[in-house]
Every structure is written in structure tokens, then in C-alpha cells.
Design an enzyme around this catalytic site. Structure first.
Site, PDB file in Angstrom:
ATOM      1  N   THR A   4       0.714  -1.506   0.386  1.00 26.77           N
ATOM      2  CA  THR A   4      -0.265   0.162  -0.032  1.00 26.77           C
ATOM      3  C   THR A   4       0.795   0.847   0.404  1.00 26.77           C
ATOM      4  O   THR A   4       1.851   1.736   0.307  1.00 26.77           O
ATOM      5  CB  THR A   4      -0.417  -0.369   1.221  1.00 26.77           C
ATOM      6  N   LYS A  42      -1.548  -0.680  -4.005  1.00 28.04           N
ATOM      7  CA  LYS A  42      -2.481  -0.390  -3.834  1.00 28.04           C
ATOM      8  C   LYS A  42      -2.670   0.666  -3.516  1.00 28.04           C
ATOM      9  O   LYS A  42      -1.504   0.701  -2.688  1.00 28.04           O
ATOM     10  CB  LYS A  42      -3.017  -1.521  -2.412  1.00 28.04           C
ATOM     11  N   LYS A  68      -3.556   4.018  -2.324  1.00 29.95           N
ATOM     12  CA  LYS A  68      -4.565   4.613  -1.327  1.00 29.95           C
ATOM     13  C   LYS A  68      -5.173   6.540  -2.236  1.00 29.95           C
ATOM     14  O   LYS A  68      -3.877   7.301  -2.787  1.00 29.95           O
ATOM     15  CB  LYS A  68      -4.009   5.050  -0.487  1.00 29.95           C
ATOM     16  N   ASP A 117      -7.859   2.511  -4.055  1.00 29.63           N
ATOM     17  CA  ASP A 117      -8.305   2.314  -3.045  1.00 29.63           C
ATOM     18  C   ASP A 117      -8.859   3.573  -2.843  1.00 29.63           C
ATOM     19  O   ASP A 117      -8.090   4.519  -1.787  1.00 29.63           O
ATOM     20  CB  ASP A 117      -8.093   1.797  -1.893  1.00 29.63           C
ATOM     21  N   GLU A 143     -10.930   0.128  -5.944  1.00 31.78           N
ATOM     22  CA  GLU A 143     -11.545  -0.016  -4.520  1.00 31.78           C
ATOM     23  C   GLU A 143     -12.681   1.152  -4.227  1.00 31.78           C
ATOM     24  O   GLU A 143     -12.260   2.100  -3.758  1.00 31.78           O
ATOM     25  CB  GLU A 143     -10.781  -0.674  -3.629  1.00 31.78           C
ATOM     26  N   ASP A 196     -15.552  -2.683  -0.531  1.00 28.19           N
ATOM     27  CA  ASP A 196     -15.332  -2.591   0.428  1.00 28.19           C
ATOM     28  C   ASP A 196     -16.341  -2.596   1.824  1.00 28.19           C
ATOM     29  O   ASP A 196     -16.945  -3.423   2.475  1.00 28.19           O
ATOM     30  CB  ASP A 196     -13.874  -2.067   0.588  1.00 28.19           C
ATOM     31  N   LYS A 211     -12.647  -9.347   4.628  1.00 35.23           N
ATOM     32  CA  LYS A 211     -12.261  -8.621   5.456  1.00 35.23           C
ATOM     33  C   LYS A 211     -12.258  -9.528   6.591  1.00 35.23           C
ATOM     34  O   LYS A 211     -13.948  -9.589   6.946  1.00 35.23           O
ATOM     35  CB  LYS A 211     -11.692  -7.871   5.672  1.00 35.23           C
ATOM     36  N   CYS A 257      -7.214  -6.834   4.969  1.00 37.04           N
ATOM     37  CA  CYS A 257      -6.677  -6.408   5.916  1.00 37.04           C
ATOM     38  C   CYS A 257      -6.605  -5.271   6.476  1.00 37.04           C
ATOM     39  O   CYS A 257      -7.184  -4.116   5.529  1.00 37.04           O
ATOM     40  CB  CYS A 257      -5.661  -7.256   6.178  1.00 37.04           C
ATOM     41  N   ASP A 310      -0.906  -6.809   3.344  1.00 36.35           N
ATOM     42  CA  ASP A 310       0.385  -6.241   3.520  1.00 36.35           C
ATOM     43  C   ASP A 310       0.105  -5.476   4.729  1.00 36.35           C
ATOM     44  O   ASP A 310       1.884  -4.177   5.195  1.00 36.35           O
ATOM     45  CB  ASP A 310       0.825  -5.266   2.955  1.00 36.35           C
TER      46      ASP A 310
HETATM   47  C1  LIG Z   1      -1.777  -1.602   6.034  1.00 32.90           C
HETATM   48  C2  LIG Z   1      -2.923  -1.383   4.761  1.00 32.90           C
HETATM   49  C3  LIG Z   1      -3.489  -0.270   4.984  1.00 32.90           C
HETATM   50  C4  LIG Z   1      -3.832  -2.859   5.103  1.00 32.90           C
HETATM   51  C5  LIG Z   1      -4.878  -2.718   3.600  1.00 32.90           C
HETATM   52  N1  LIG Z   1      -3.901  -2.731   2.341  1.00 32.90           N
HETATM   53  C6  LIG Z   1      -5.550  -1.468   3.188  1.00 32.90           C
HETATM   54  O1  LIG Z   1      -5.626  -0.790   3.258  1.00 32.90           O
HETATM   55  N2  LIG Z   1      -6.677  -1.600   3.914  1.00 32.90           N
HETATM   56  C7  LIG Z   1      -7.264  -0.730   4.168  1.00 32.90           C
HETATM   57  C8  LIG Z   1      -7.972  -0.581   5.373  1.00 32.90           C
HETATM   58  C9  LIG Z   1      -7.171   1.193   5.973  1.00 32.90           C
HETATM   59  O2  LIG Z   1      -7.232   0.631   7.318  1.00 32.90           O
HETATM   60  C10 LIG Z   1      -7.423   1.891   7.763  1.00 32.90           C
HETATM   61  C11 LIG Z   1      -8.086   2.802   7.708  1.00 32.90           C
HETATM   62  C12 LIG Z   1      -8.308   3.525   8.537  1.00 32.90           C
HETATM   63  O3  LIG Z   1      -9.590   4.935   8.627  1.00 32.90           O
HETATM   64  C13 LIG Z   1      -8.377   4.099  10.534  1.00 32.90           C
HETATM   65  C14 LIG Z   1      -8.018   2.544  10.545  1.00 32.90           C
HETATM   66  C15 LIG Z   1      -7.602   1.171   9.378  1.00 32.90           C
HETATM   67  C16 LIG Z   1      -6.663   1.066  10.527  1.00 32.90           C
HETATM   68  O4  LIG Z   1      -6.572  -0.682   9.700  1.00 32.90           O
HETATM   69  N3  LIG Z   1      -7.106   0.179  11.897  1.00 32.90           N
HETATM   70  C17 LIG Z   1      -7.377   1.898  12.098  1.00 32.90           C
HETATM   71  C18 LIG Z   1      -8.494   1.644  12.644  1.00 32.90           C
HETATM   72  C19 LIG Z   1      -8.502  -0.800   2.993  1.00 32.90           C
HETATM   73  O5  LIG Z   1      -9.013  -1.996   2.349  1.00 32.90           O
HETATM   74  O6  LIG Z   1      -9.117   0.234   3.214  1.00 32.90           O
HETATM   75 MG   LIG Z   2     -10.268  -0.560   1.132  1.00 32.74          MG
END
Ligand SMILES: CC(C)C[C@H](N)C(=O)N[C@H](CCOc1cc(O)cc2c1C(=O)N[C@@H]2C)C(=O)O
Ligand SMILES: [Mg+2]
Length: 331
Positions: A129, A152, A154, A179, A205, A228, A250, A278, A302
Site C-alpha cells: 500500500t 495498492k 490510496k 482504493d 476499490e 469494501d 476482511k 486486511c 500487507d
Molecule cells: C496496511 C494496509 C493499510 C492494509 C490494507 N492494504 C488496506 O489498505 N486496508 C484498508 C483499511 C484501512 O485501514 C484503516 C483505515 C482507517 O481509517 C482507520 C484504521 C485503519 C486500520 O487498519 N486501523 C484503523 C482503525 C482498506 O482496504 O480500506
Molecule cells: Mg479498502
């Protein structure tokens, strides 16, 4: 260690610093806040980890309390199957479900995939990411990760066409998925999708907010769109079929591996591509998710790669290749 014949539950909040910080459309994080459940019985301990998500009204304290509230039911013989109806889907049930599977695996002497009669997971390429930032900052972070096969990215709303163009220039070979974490609007949806398609992005996403994503059914989607925040468990799948091509599963949303595997089967039957995803978390969260990887087109596990330190016996990562867990970690 307890040697009780009756299952005994312990739970706690554990924090792991992120290496630097991690930013998405909703804000920046500097630590992974996890809640761990441990179920002990006959000298064995099963463990599960979850990440409460404020987006879904979850907090670490309330999640911890929800897990602890299951102590009497567990001592009274609550099974993993009965747990599915006894708690709502979400982070708390995830930690308990995974702890019970770990305990069942240890008690039976089987690995979790054999216990659950699922394919043996192999190593897979995980997405890596890139945090949300200015086009320049994202291009610099992408250049440092350009050797990775799957990135990925953001995104966050205004300025996303410039961001994705800068990222593509910095990584000409990597497969890109993006995403938006609900940050786009109906007004900029088609222009943003076109900007992603123009640089060869494979999948977008959650472009629109959950519940306000019906426009996705009315447009011609130029690339795959993945739910998602709009999708949680099996019950939320069918109404999304006209809007999305893929779903991000997830375990913190499904409420554990038991429902995640059932959801993966149901999603495949409906014709969705699967991403296994995740939160920012340790290898103890990733390990059960590895059982979904044989059904997944995209593996997004990741979390530990973004941490300053992982748990003992963490998953093996060889650059972007992630390997199944050793029994010393889970399952
Ligand atoms: C380590 C990466 C971020 C994990 C994955 N690749 C990813 O993109 N996951 C995101 C989830 C985003 O995680 C968040 C967002 C947030 O606003 C607050 C939190 C988290 C988290 O992991 N812990 C805090 C609560 C996705 O797919 O959207
Ligand atoms: Mg997402």
C-alpha cells in the site's frame, strides 16, 4: 498456563507502532491498535487478533468488553458454530472465532486448513500500500516500491487524476489497484475512473460512499470496481452484484474466518472476483486470512509490512511474497 478443562478466556488491547505513518481519505495513523483474544483449555491456547474500525462504530474498549462478555457462554460450552449467531459480525467475533479455530487445530493436531477442509494455502504476492499524499510525495513513495509486482494506491478525491498519473510514471511495470475509501462523488466518478483506466489500473476499490453507490450500476465501468466498505458478510452480497465486479473480504468485517470462507464461496457463486484484505495489523490477523487466498484474485495482506515491528513467529514475507503461517503463530 491454565490446565482447565473448561475454556478460559483472556483478552487485551495491544498496540504496534507503524513505521512512519499511514494515510487514507479518512486520516492518518501512527499505530496499529489490535485486540487479542486467547482461549485456554487442557493446557492449550488458541489466539485470535482483530482491529476495531471506528468507521463501523467500533472502538478498542467496546470490542474488548464484547469479547470479555462471552466468557460465561464459552465456559458453558458455546461452540464456534454457535458463536456465529451469538455475536454480530465485526471485529470482536473475529478475534474469538480465530482463537477457537486455533485452539481446535492445536487440540486435533491438524493444521487449520485441514481442520476446515479447505485447500492448503501457498505463497502469494500481496499488494503493497502507498499512502495518500500529494502527487509528488506519492510518486516518491511509489518509486521506492517500484520493484514490487502489485501496488495498492490510496486515493482521496480532489486531484486524484494527477496522483494516479504521477504514480504510474514512478512504477511503469507494477500492476496498480487503487482504493478511494469512499472519497469520490457521483460528479467526479466517471472522470476519475477514466484517469485510472488511462494508466492501466486493474481495479478501483470503494470509489463512492457505502449506501450512496447506486451510480455504479448506471455507468459503463471501464475497469473492475471492488466493494469494501459496502460489503460485510454474505448477507450484503446479492444487492451489490449490479454495482461491483469484486468484493474485498476482511475477517474484521465478516466476524471471523468461519464466515469469511462461507462468504468467499457465496461471492464466487455470484460471479464476484475476490480480494482478501486486511487492516493495519500484525501477522496474527493475516494468518487466518491466508486460508482465503486460494480463492482470491487479489491478496492484500500487507499489514505487517507497514509496522515498525511484528509479533514473534510472524509470517514470512520475501519482498511481496507472503507465506502461510507456521503453527507456532496460528492454526
Ligand atoms: C496496511 C494496509 C493499510 C492494509 C490494507 N492494504 C488496506 O489498505 N486496508 C484498508 C483499511 C484501512 O485501514 C484503516 C483505515 C482507517 O481509517 C482507520 C484504521 C485503519 C486500520 O487498519 N486501523 C484503523 C482503525 C482498506 O482496504 O480500506
Ligand atoms: Mg479498502
Amino acid at each position: 498456563m491454565t490446565s482447565s478443562k473448561v475454556p478460559v478466556l483472556a483478552a487485551r488491547i495491544e498496540r504496534f507502532p507503524i513505521a512512519g505513518s499511514f494515510t487514507i481519505s479518512r486520516g492518518a495513523k501512527t499505530e496499529a491498535v489490535t485486540v487479542v483474544a486467547e482461549v485456554s483449555q487442557n493446557g492449550l491456547i488458541g489466539r485470535g487478533e482483530c482491529v476495531p474500525y471506528p468507521r463501523y462504530g467500533e472502538t478498542p474498549e467496546a470490542t474488548l468488553a464484547a469479547i470479555q462478555a462471552m466468557q460465561a457462554a464459552l465456559a458453558g460450552g458455546l461452540t464456534r458454530q454457535a458463536l456465529q449467531a451469538a455475536m454480530p459480525p465485526g471485529a470482536a467475533r473475529n478475534a474469538l472465532d480465530c482463537a477457537l479455530i486455533d485452539l481446535e487445530a492445536r487440540a486435533s493436531g491438524l493444521r487449520a486448513w485441514n481442520l476446515l477442509d479447505r485447500p492448503v494455502p501457498g505463497e502469494r504476492t500481496t499488494a503493497y500500500t502507498i499512502s495518500l499524499g500529494t502527487p509528488g510525495a506519492m510518486a516518491a513513495a511509489t518509486a521506492r516500491a517500484a520493484h514490487r509486482p502489485l501496488l495498492k494506491i490510496k486515493l482521496g478525491g480532489d486531484g486524484d487524476p494527477e496522483r494516479i498519473a504521477a504514480v504510474r510514471k514512478a512504477a511503469s511495470e507494477s500492476e496498480l489497484i487503487v482504493d478511494a475509501n469512499e472519497a469520490w462523488t457521483e460528479a467526479n466518478l466517471e472522470a476519475n475512473l477514466a484517469a485510472c483506466a488511462a494508466v492501466g489500473v486493474t481495479l478501483v476499490e470503494q470509489p463512492l460512499p457505502a449506501g450512496k453507490d447506486d451510480a455504479l450500476a448506471r455507468i459503463k465501468r471501464p475497469l473492475a470496481v471492488c466493494a469494501d466498505e459496502s460489503v460485510h458478510d454474505r448477507n450484503s452480497l446479492a444487492p451489490l452484484r449490479a454495482r461491483y465486479d469484486a468484493v474485498n473480504i476482511k475477517l474484521d468485517k465478516t466476524g471471523g474466518l468461519t464466515e469469511a470462507l462461507a462468504m468467499a464461496d457465496a461471492a464466487q457463486a455470484l460471479g464476484f472476483e475476490i480480494m482478501i484484505g486486511c487492516m493495519v495489523a500484525t501477522s496474527l490477523s493475516m494468518a487466518p486470512a491466508m486460508l482465503v487466498t486460494p480463492q482470491a484474485r487479489f491478496v492484500d495482506l500487507d499489514g505487517p509490512l507497514l509496522l515498525a515491528r511484528d509479533r514473534d513467529h510472524g509470517l514470512r514475507y520475501d519482498e511481496s511474497l507472503v507465506y502461510p503461517p507456521d503453527a507456532s503463530l496460528w492454526g
